[in-house]
Design an enzyme around this catalytic site. Structure first.
Site: not given
Length: 419
Positions: A288, A310, A326, A341, A406
């Site tokens: 991410k 972030k 990761e 993402k 979406y």
């Protein structure tokens, strides 16, 4: 200059210009040398103009071409490429045995050799929910809303009817319930567990996925507990474990930690197992990135960071090898699926992780990507259906087994032949 010399000079210049046009067209025209020859003939005023039948397509609506057969025998005396000759049918022939276009010739041929497929079952439908009686449109995400719980049930039912088998819930939490420790995240009577129970009661076979992170519940707008401007790791993981167990108790099929704290996958897996939820799966937000594409999502949940950014826990967009690190960590800690993402700017990461792991890979077609496509479609610059489906198929081609988008319900309708 004598008249003859001037004529020769003009003639040479004209021939050079024609040759330049030919080679430009031969390189750029999709029909190759024939397009180049046609261009030369048009420029030179030849009456033998090779014009392919026009086939006009405007946003997917195709006008069929006029069917007409041409005589190409005259080309024999005008062949330019040393690699070309004439066939027994008096047509130009390239010395080329392997012709990939043969496998593209008809719909049936293309269907037969198609390498990747997109179905409604490949799609996960993100839904925004809130504890309000009415839906609230999200201006930066046209077509998306914060759903009331009743509206959420209707939306789940409509998606299910189109073949979408899984949804993921994202809550808009009231400000007075937000704290630095995010205790509302594991309130058994909170909006997410309530929504899970409602969905499972009405649609027991619908897969319900839940977001595991503190940012919707944080008054700091960050994914973890903040102390002196620092996002704490291990203390946050303790809260995430409580959140994941509560969601499993409510009936979640899959929990999806999106926080990017180190070690949280293993800790959540152990917490679920010890509480008897070994069958609850984990989709890890493995890669991410600290992306600028999340803006509309944060509008939807009012979860913009209260300070800073972030970047101390989400990945640097410049890095790709780190995604493999990761991936290895999340797989070793018990993740059942690995997510990348955002999606479109990180197709290379999807591909690398897919080649690196035996676990299923998910891609998140994030809010910014969705919003850009919607904006272009509203301007009339793109065919929304064609571009959306091509985008989703691109995720599949890159290696994604499932796609959070979406567009899930609408894409499923398109795939089912509906407008």
């Amino acid at each position: 200059m004598p008249a003859v010399s001037r004529t020769l000079t003009v003639s040479l210049a004209a021939n050079l210009a024609l040759a330049t046009v030919f080679f430009m067209m031969a390189t750029r025209n999709r029909e190759g040398l024939q397009g180049g020859i046609a261009a030369v003939q048009r420029v030179s005023g030849s009456s033998r103009v090779l014009t392919r039948p026009s086939r006009t397509a405007v946003f997917g609506k195709v006008t069929e071409p006029e069917m007409k057969t041409y005589d190409f025998g005259w080309m024999e005396d005008e062949l330019i490429s040393p690699g070309m000759g004439m066939s027994n049918k008096d047509r130009p022939l390239i010395d080329q045995r392997a012709r990939p276009r043969r496998n593209r010739r008809t719909d049936g041929m293309r269907d037969m050799v198609r390498e990747n497929f997109l179905t409604p079952a490949n799609l996960i439908y993100p839904l925004f929910i809130h504890n309000e009686p009415d839906n609230v449109p999200i201006p930066s995400m046209p077509g998306c809303e914060r759903h009331s719980l009743e509206s959420m049930l209707n939306e789940v039912g409509e998606a299910k009817a189109e073949g979408v088998r899984s949804i993921i819930l994202f809550p808009k939490v009231e400000d007075d319930k937000k704290t630095n420790f995010g205790e509302e995240a594991y309130n058994p009577d909170g909006i997410v567990p309530t929504a899970i129970r409602m969905i499972k009661e009405k649609y027991p076979d619908m897969l319900v996925i839940t977001d595991v992170a503190l940012d919707p519940y944080s008054n700091m707008g960050h994914d973890g507990i903040v102390e002196n401007g620092v996002i704490l790791n291990d203390e946050t993981v303790q809260q995430l474990c409580q959140q994941a167990v509560m969601q499993a108790e409510a009936g979640a099929d899959i929990v999806a930690p999106s926080d990017m704290m180190d070690g949280r996958i293993g800790a959540i897996r152990d917490a679920l197992d010890v509480e008897g939820y070994s069958n609850v799966s984990i989709i890890a937000y493995t890669a991410k990135y600290a992306s600028a594409y999340y803006g509309p999502f944060r509008d939807a949940l009012d979860s913009h960071p209260g300070f800073g950014n972030k970047k101390t826990y989400q990945m640097d967009p410049a890095n790709s090898r780190e995604a493999l690190l990761e991936s290895d960590l999340d797989a070793s800690e018990g993740a059942d699926m690995l997510m990348v993402k955002p999606g479109l700017p990180y197709l290379d990461i999807i591909c690398r992780i897919k080649d690196h792991t035996d676990l299923p890979v998910a891609a998140y077609h994030v809010s910014g990507e969705y919003a850009m496509l919607k904006a272009a479609a509203e301007k009339g610059w793109l065919n929304e259906k064609d571009v959306a489906l091509e985008t989703l198929l691109g995720f599949r081609r890159a290696g994604a087994d499932v796609i959070l988008t979406y567009y899930a319900k609408q894409a499923a309708r398109w795939l089912n032949g509906k407008d």
